[in-house]
Design an enzyme around this catalytic site. Sequence first.
Site, PDB file in Angstrom:
ATOM      1  CB  THR A   7      -0.927   0.039   1.236  1.00  0.00           C
ATOM      2  OG1 THR A   7      -2.007   0.904   0.961  1.00  0.00           O
ATOM      3  CG2 THR A   7      -0.215   0.509   2.476  1.00  0.00           C
ATOM      4  CB  CYS A 165       4.868   1.129  -5.732  1.00  0.00           C
ATOM      5  SG  CYS A 165       4.513  -0.208  -4.575  1.00  0.00           S
TER       6      CYS A 165
END
Length: 177
Positions: A7, A165
């Site tokens: 996350t 990411c």
Amino acid sequence: MEQFRGTTIVCVRRNGRVALGGDGQVTLGNTVMKGNARKVRRLYGDKVLAGFAGGTADAFTLFERFEGKLEKYSGNLTRAAVELAKDWRTERALRRLEALLAVADKETSLLITGNGDVIEPEDNLIAMGSGGPFAQAAARALLDNTELSAREIAERALNIAADICIYTNRHLTIEEM
């Protein structure tokens, strides 16, 4: 069993405002399980912002505990954070929880870890999770070189992290006060 992971959470302060935001992706191994999770919440009558990185179930347990501490200590963010960190470190049932919490009110931002750490950032910026380093670098550059608001910086930093990411997406939740 594989862990839920990944996350990006970022908390930015600027000009008397604070913005805390996160992406919405929940990943199990190399599979996206959910793309629109809410990892950022308002607590204590909308006076506190909180976001998590790590295990979803663990984070919800910690949110509940933290809100209880806020109630017990009349909204004193630092005291509630320290007491949660103590419990997290010492209570057997909590010790196994794998998550990080970023919390903020109008005056203070804190990072709370399961090691008992309660860290106040020195540069008005918290970034954590798998995309945290990317978001932190982006937010720091934006803080130093633009006049963007805290919310705009949080949003841009999260989007930059999502570009880099694989565990971060662009379904953002950003809360501000």
